[in-house]
Write an enzyme that holds these catalytic residues in place. Structure first.
Site, mmCIF file in Angstrom:
data_model
loop_
_atom_site.group_PDB
_atom_site.id
_atom_site.type_symbol
_atom_site.label_atom_id
_atom_site.label_comp_id
_atom_site.label_asym_id
_atom_site.label_seq_id
_atom_site.Cartn_x
_atom_site.Cartn_y
_atom_site.Cartn_z
ATOM 1 N N GLY A 180 27.594 42.136 30.111
ATOM 2 C CA GLY A 180 28.975 41.832 29.974
ATOM 3 C C GLY A 180 29.212 40.659 31.118
ATOM 4 O O GLY A 180 28.391 40.150 31.641
ATOM 5 N N GLY A 212 32.712 38.538 33.149
ATOM 6 C CA GLY A 212 33.463 38.222 33.640
ATOM 7 C C GLY A 212 34.506 37.264 34.133
ATOM 8 O O GLY A 212 33.723 36.342 33.377
ATOM 9 N N GLY A 213 35.535 37.166 34.612
ATOM 10 C CA GLY A 213 35.980 35.623 35.034
ATOM 11 C C GLY A 213 35.359 34.684 35.098
ATOM 12 O O GLY A 213 35.469 33.431 34.453
ATOM 13 N N MET A 214 33.796 35.402 35.847
ATOM 14 C CA MET A 214 33.229 33.675 36.068
ATOM 15 C C MET A 214 31.956 33.910 36.365
ATOM 16 O O MET A 214 30.939 33.367 37.212
ATOM 17 C CB MET A 214 34.069 33.754 37.843
ATOM 18 C CG MET A 214 34.729 33.488 38.141
ATOM 19 S SD MET A 214 35.908 32.194 37.192
ATOM 20 C CE MET A 214 34.879 30.916 37.823
ATOM 21 N N GLY A 215 31.358 34.348 34.946
ATOM 22 C CA GLY A 215 29.920 34.393 35.351
ATOM 23 C C GLY A 215 29.443 35.485 34.270
ATOM 24 O O GLY A 215 30.405 36.456 33.945
ATOM 25 N N VAL A 274 26.854 39.379 33.481
ATOM 26 C CA VAL A 274 26.983 40.478 34.286
ATOM 27 C C VAL A 274 25.770 40.902 34.267
ATOM 28 O O VAL A 274 26.186 41.631 32.915
ATOM 29 C CB VAL A 274 27.999 41.230 34.881
ATOM 30 C CG1 VAL A 274 27.719 42.086 36.213
ATOM 31 C CG2 VAL A 274 29.728 40.189 35.252
ATOM 32 N N LYS A 294 26.038 39.059 39.298
ATOM 33 C CA LYS A 294 27.043 38.439 38.643
ATOM 34 C C LYS A 294 26.042 36.806 38.614
ATOM 35 O O LYS A 294 26.069 37.092 39.838
ATOM 36 C CB LYS A 294 27.887 38.047 38.900
ATOM 37 C CG LYS A 294 29.027 37.385 38.319
ATOM 38 C CD LYS A 294 30.482 37.337 39.160
ATOM 39 C CE LYS A 294 31.131 38.354 37.950
ATOM 40 N NZ LYS A 294 32.350 38.379 37.748
ATOM 41 N N ASP A 323 44.126 38.934 36.889
ATOM 42 C CA ASP A 323 43.474 39.142 36.985
ATOM 43 C C ASP A 323 43.770 40.591 36.465
ATOM 44 O O ASP A 323 42.788 41.029 35.651
ATOM 45 C CB ASP A 323 42.150 38.704 36.380
ATOM 46 C CG ASP A 323 41.744 38.147 35.134
ATOM 47 O OD1 ASP A 323 42.787 38.638 34.007
ATOM 48 O OD2 ASP A 323 41.162 38.205 34.128
#
Length: 739
Positions: free
Chosen positions: A16, A18-21, A23, A38, A131
């Protein structure tokens, strides 16, 4: 990326974003373990802020050590790719777990507690998540909670962290979007103000709200409307949206969602402690909640408005006979010695030291609460005192008053004879004996001799105007006579005289409840608990009131608390009924078995087990327990218990066993003895349904509903299952003007 080997990681599949990349699932070929990898893509790696935030997540996670926070293994840069290797967590996110109705209370606490604890650890380490949302919380197959994705984490100065705290607080990303996910953002985040630990408290409050109800507290057609709702609207209380949510849990969630950070729960540790304390109240070691088919008590609240009609469970109540330890036991003994028998009476008929010590002990056992053990101990002391001085009217009166109080709530066929004999002998020797008049008055109330009860109350007050029991007896008699307001005035006068002895307050609360003044009864029972937090009668009866209102999760902690005070059969039965109505049938069975461990052969417990096993579909077990119930009811009938209700319940058991002639004969006798009792009418409908007598069933249903029985119980009771689609059955439920 999939199929490539980057550094020591063989990338196997995408998990999936994430907020920064992105995974990925990957195999660490050096250590031989699977990891979550990640990856910050090269085009984003060119952005200094993205890189800084990516590194920030790594530092934030690496600084934390908690079983509910993912573990960071390494941060690597290879060929322009920035990699973060983390513990691979497999399971379901809260997005997957939260259904339309939320999640069950037990699982709620299983998740909420570790989640708050993880947050507390993060905050202590100087890390604010910023978050929190359902997709960032995962529950493994073993039930372990894991908090994911600290990509937007803010690092704050902390004595423990040693982290770089010079990074600016960012409100907008380069794309111009708010940091965080709007439905879970705190008001200060929406406004672009600095976020702190209390911002995470707000976000977890939104999560808890959604877990409890299945709905978010704030809604909007777009992000602007949603932000406005977060800033200006108050969500409905959790226990308003879902009736079985404990009020205390609703209060905790509400305090998380305060718009002003200063008014919120101030730390995740405080939130964790509050959740743990509430769970302990709801789940600590397991008098009486019995499904309608199980009630043996002739008592029930009377004159209640139809909108507050109780569910079909007829709850076994603890009477106001006794209720608590006095604040100062020595004072209680002195008050009783002076007022219980009357000062002049005691002077004319002195009691020896040994007998007096036994009377004092018996009185204290009464004050400790109406439990089987305390009752047995009190009676034992009074009888031992009488054996020492068999002709002393003070001792005779004390035992008679005690037995008369017990008789009103636990009738026994032979007891009135002994009460009358003791009372007559005591009053012949000492006409001013207060205990004698109290005993005579209570026996008169039991036998529905209201003039006799009123005369006895007047004589008790004349003999000792400072003894509250005369006013309590007078109030009860007046209420029975229909002079309700005058009766309650006398009862309240009794509470003013009673001081630390809570029995007068318990009598007041009980009668308020019986007369449908439930809100006042709740206040009165809570006043008792203010004096004595472990009063069995107050805990039990307040729990029953909540049960009758369908507030089973509020009733359970009170009943469980009672069971920590006393090993009492009715407490276990009431607890079982709460579980029965919550469809926690296995828990109900366990509680019924606990009741039978306390008192083998108890009729309400045996019948409860039969109904519970029937509900589970275990027909052989249900049959065994229905047979045991009939034997138990027969024993109770032989002892002189309330015949109409016992016959009605026995009839249901016989019908469940297919012994229809026997069942029909029993229910016919019950109806002839108490023709307007809605519980017996419901039993009649059950028996007629089970025996296939459709027209008789419909008539019994009609009469039961007209008498105040709730329609929904006909739809939920297994006896009526074959008739759920019957037009006549539906017509009765829809046409009768009942509860």
């Amino acid at each position: 990326m999939i199929g490539r080997t980057v550094a020591q990681y063989e990338v196997q599949s995408r998990l999936g974003s994430g907020g920064m990349g992105d995974v990925y699932r990957a195999l660490d070929k050096v250590l031989g373990r699977h990891v979550a990898l990640k990856v910050l893509p090269p085009k984003l790696a060119a952005n200094r802020r993205r890189i800084e935030r990516f590194r920030r997540e790594a530092r934030a996670l690496a600084a934390l050590n908690h079983p509910s926070i993912v573990t960071v293994y390494a941060i690597t840069e290879v060929d322009g790719l920035h990699l973060l290797s983390m513990e691979l967590v497999e399971g379901q996110t809260l997005n997957d777990l939260i259904g339309k109705e939320g999640i069950g209370l037990s699982r709620f606490f299983d998740i909420a507690g570790p989640l708050a604890d993880a947050l507390a650890t993060a905050h202590e380490g100087g890390v604010i998540h910023r978050d929190l949302k359902p997709s960032n919380v995962m529950v493994t197959k073993s039930g372990q909670v894991k908090v994911l994705d600290f990509g937007l984490a803010k690092l704050k100065a902390s004595p423990r962290s040693g982290l770089d705290t010079q990074l600016p607080t960012e409100v907008l990303t380069v794309e111009g979007h708010l940091l965080g996910t709007v439905p879970y953002m705190a008001p200060e985040q929406v406004q672009g103000r600095p976020a702190d630990e209390r911002s995470d408290i707000f976000s977890i409050g939104v999560l808890l709200y959604e877990m409890a109800t299945g709905e978010r507290p704030f809604k909007g057609a777009n992000s602007v409307e949603l932000a406005a709702a977060i800033l200006h609207k108050q969500p409905a209380e959790v226990d308003e949206r879902k009736a079985n949510i404990p009020h205390h849990l609703a209060r905790i969630i509400r305090h998380c969602l305060e718009k002003d950070p200063e008014r919120r729960i101030q730390s995740a540790k405080d939130l964790r402690n509050a959740l743990e304390d509430l769970r302990r109240e709801l789940t600590t070691t397991e008098r009486a909640l019995v499904p309608q088919a199980l009630s043996g008590s002739s008592e029930r609240p009377a004159e209640a408005p139809s909108s507050a009609a109780p569910p079909p469970a007829r709850w076994r109540r603890l009477p106001a006979l006794v209720g608590a330890l006095a604040v100062v036991l020595t004072l209680a003994v002195l008050l009783w010695r002076a007022g219980g028998g009357g000062q002049d009476s005691a002077a004319r008929h002195p009691v020896g030291d040994e007998a007096q010590a036994l009377l004092d002990q018996g009185h204290l056992f009464e004050l400790r609460g109406l439990t089987d053990e305390n009752l047995a101990q009190a009676e034992d002391r009074y009888r031992r005192a009488l054996r020492l001085d068999p002709d002393n009217p003070v001792i005779q009166g004390r035992l008679a008053a005690y037995l008369a109080a017990v008789q009103r709530h636990e009738p026994a066929a032979e007891r009135p004879v002994e009460i009358r004999r003791l009372t007559d002998e005591a009053l012949e020797a000492e006409p001013e004996l207060v205990d004698g008049w109290i005993a005579r008055g209570r026996l008169a109330l039991f036998e529905e001799d209201l003039p006799g009860a009123l005369r006895a109350a007047d004589r008790a007050i004349e003999s000792a105007s400072e003894d509250y029991r005369g006013y309590t007896l007078l109030g009860e008699a007046l209420i029975e006579e229909g002079r309700v307001d005058e009766g309650f005035r006398q009862l309240r006068r009794g509470t003013e005289l009673a001081g630390p002895d809570t029995r007068a307050r318990l009598a007041l609360a009980s009668l308020l409840w019986e007369k449908g003044r439930t809100d006042q009864a709740i206040v009165a029972y809570r006043e008792v608990l203010d004096y004595v937090p472990d009063s069995p009668s107050a805990l039990n009866n307040l729990g029953i009131i909540f049960g009758q209102q369908g507030r089973y999760l509020d009733a359970i902690p009170l009943l469980k608390r009672l069971l920590t005070v006393a090993r009492d059969v009715d407490a276990a039965i009431n607890l079982a009924v709460c579980y029965f109505y919550l469809d926690r049938t296995e828990d109900a069975i366990a509680a019924y078995h606990q009741a039978l461990e306390i008192e083998p052969g108890h009729p309400w417990a045996t019948h409860g087990l039969a109904e519970a096993y029937d509900k589970l579909g275990d027909k052989p077990a249900a049959r065994r327990w229905f047979e045991a119930s009939i034997a138990a009811y027969d024993e109770k009938l032989a002892a002189g218990g309330g015949r109409p209700r016992l016959l009605g319940l026995r009839a249901v058991c016989a019908a469940k066993l297919g012994r229809f002639d026997e069942a029909l004969a029993a229910i016919a006798e019950a109806e002839s003895l108490d023709p307007d009792n809605m519980d017996i009418l419901f039993n009649a409908a059950q028996v007629n349904a089970l025996s296939g007598r459709r027209e008789a069933m419909l008539e019994s249903m009609r009469r039961a509903i007209e008498a105040g029985y709730q329609r929904k119980e006909f739809e939920s009771d297994l006896s009526f299952r074959p008739f759920l689609d019957d037009p006549g059955f539906r017509s009765v439920l829809e046409s009768v003007d009942g509860a």
